[in-house]
Design a protein around this motif. Sequence first.
Motif, short mmCIF file in Angstrom:
data_model
loop_
_atom_site.label_atom_id
_atom_site.label_comp_id
_atom_site.label_asym_id
_atom_site.label_seq_id
_atom_site.Cartn_x
_atom_site.Cartn_y
_atom_site.Cartn_z
N PHE A 249 0.52 -1.02 -0.11
CA PHE A 249 -0.11 0.37 -0.31
C PHE A 249 0.77 1.07 -0.16
N ASP A 250 2.47 1.04 0.69
CA ASP A 250 2.65 2.65 0.42
C ASP A 250 4.66 1.65 -0.10
N ALA A 251 5.66 2.86 -0.44
CA ALA A 251 6.63 2.24 -0.98
C ALA A 251 7.51 1.27 0.40
N LEU A 252 6.87 2.01 1.72
CA LEU A 252 7.97 0.80 2.72
C LEU A 252 7.27 -0.85 2.90
N SER A 253 6.44 -1.15 2.74
CA SER A 253 5.49 -1.47 2.25
C SER A 253 6.18 -2.55 0.88
N ALA A 254 5.72 -2.40 -0.15
CA ALA A 254 6.37 -2.70 -0.95
C ALA A 254 7.98 -3.33 -0.92
N ARG A 255 8.75 -2.19 -0.23
CA ARG A 255 10.21 -2.97 -0.15
C ARG A 255 10.29 -3.98 0.82
N LEU A 256 9.41 -4.14 1.93
CA LEU A 256 9.57 -5.19 2.73
C LEU A 256 8.79 -6.79 2.27
N ILE A 257 8.33 -6.62 1.64
CA ILE A 257 7.03 -7.83 0.85
C ILE A 257 8.48 -8.59 -0.87
N GLN B 240 1.32 6.88 -6.10
CA GLN B 240 1.67 5.55 -5.02
C GLN B 240 2.37 4.93 -5.78
N LEU B 241 1.51 4.84 -6.39
CA LEU B 241 2.19 3.19 -7.64
C LEU B 241 3.58 3.76 -7.77
N ARG B 242 4.07 4.83 -8.65
CA ARG B 242 5.58 5.13 -8.36
C ARG B 242 6.08 5.30 -7.96
N ASN B 243 5.89 5.78 -5.95
CA ASN B 243 6.51 5.20 -5.79
C ASN B 243 7.32 4.14 -4.77
N VAL B 244 5.67 3.39 -4.71
CA VAL B 244 5.70 1.67 -4.99
C VAL B 244 6.80 1.32 -5.95
N CYS B 245 7.01 1.48 -6.73
CA CYS B 245 7.72 1.08 -8.01
C CYS B 245 9.01 0.99 -7.99
N GLN B 246 9.17 2.43 -7.32
CA GLN B 246 10.39 3.16 -7.23
C GLN B 246 11.71 2.22 -6.06
N ALA B 247 10.74 2.16 -4.98
CA ALA B 247 10.57 1.48 -3.85
C ALA B 247 11.32 -0.20 -3.91
N GLY C 121 6.11 2.17 -13.83
CA GLY C 121 6.49 0.68 -13.57
C GLY C 121 5.83 -0.24 -13.36
N ALA C 122 4.32 -0.20 -13.11
CA ALA C 122 3.43 -1.30 -13.26
C ALA C 122 4.16 -2.84 -14.12
N ALA C 123 4.07 -4.30 -13.61
CA ALA C 123 3.61 -5.14 -14.85
C ALA C 123 2.66 -5.53 -15.19
N ALA C 124 1.23 -5.12 -14.32
CA ALA C 124 0.15 -5.10 -14.94
C ALA C 124 -0.65 -3.94 -14.37
N VAL C 125 -1.97 -4.13 -14.85
CA VAL C 125 -3.09 -2.98 -13.62
C VAL C 125 -4.46 -3.64 -14.12
#
Length: 290
Positions: A24-32, A68-75, A106-110
């Motif tokens: 749901f955000d950059a930090l959670s994406a990085r943890l995943i 939010q998606l940009r932040n997620v994909c960059q992180a 940067g999304a792989a799918a939508v």
Amino acid sequence: MTTPAQRLKTALEAPGLHLMPCCFDALSARLIEQAGFRVSLMSGFAVSATRLGMPDTGLISFAEMLDQLRNVCQAAPGLLVIGDGDTGYGNAMNVQRTVRDYARAGAAAVLIEDQVSPKRCGHTKGKQVVGRAEARMKIRAAVDAARSGANDILILARTDARAVHGFDAALERCQDFVEEGADIIFMEAPHDETEMAAFCAGIDRPAMANMVRGGQTPMLPPRELEALGFKLAAYPLTLMSAAIDAMRAALAAVADGQESRVAQADFEALKSLVGFPDYYEREQAYRAAE
């Protein structure tokens, strides 16, 4: 170099089920990503909750989701992210803009769904869907945008018709989406294992299951989901719900003067997670000579 969409397509062609804790955000994406998962879905429910403190009822805007998606994909550049595109934020032309901009982010799918706007979370009341023909045209528009120009992104087509028109009508929409060229199919909220199996058997595309604790679909273990025929299993609220419980426990401890008893990440580990060591190393290259 392969694109995120190409890497996701390759992953889906290989045997096995991909588990997707949703970010749901950059930090959670990085943890995943650091936990070793290959794929995640940026959950609209969780983004609306964490960014706005509001329900997933169409209140969050396209611009906010895209940011939010940009932040997620960059992180988390190694994570294959599926962006929740809701209804596409309008008609078929809006859908095409959503697809193009999510690809650039940067999304792989939508994910594009067939609910009437304003949409609802898939496991809550009040859902309505657009007509079958309109739903089909929106997926056609999405696929056309994904296959044109410099865009490279997969289309995850979702129907919420099970709650409105029943299982058979929902399956017919899924089959429409396959005919229009969607890459991944998602029927929201089948009611039991029989429906889940029939859904997977009735489409010639990778199928996604949505595992919401307390939702309308049975929470099945991964081995059973794979046996039914699913290729993706999303856990949209697991991380956010766990974080809420942890924060409430921490707040209660602080209120009792017991902050030292709060289970929390080591400060050095926290600094490493958000990138301080890399920052310090790169900073040295730009230090001016005294």
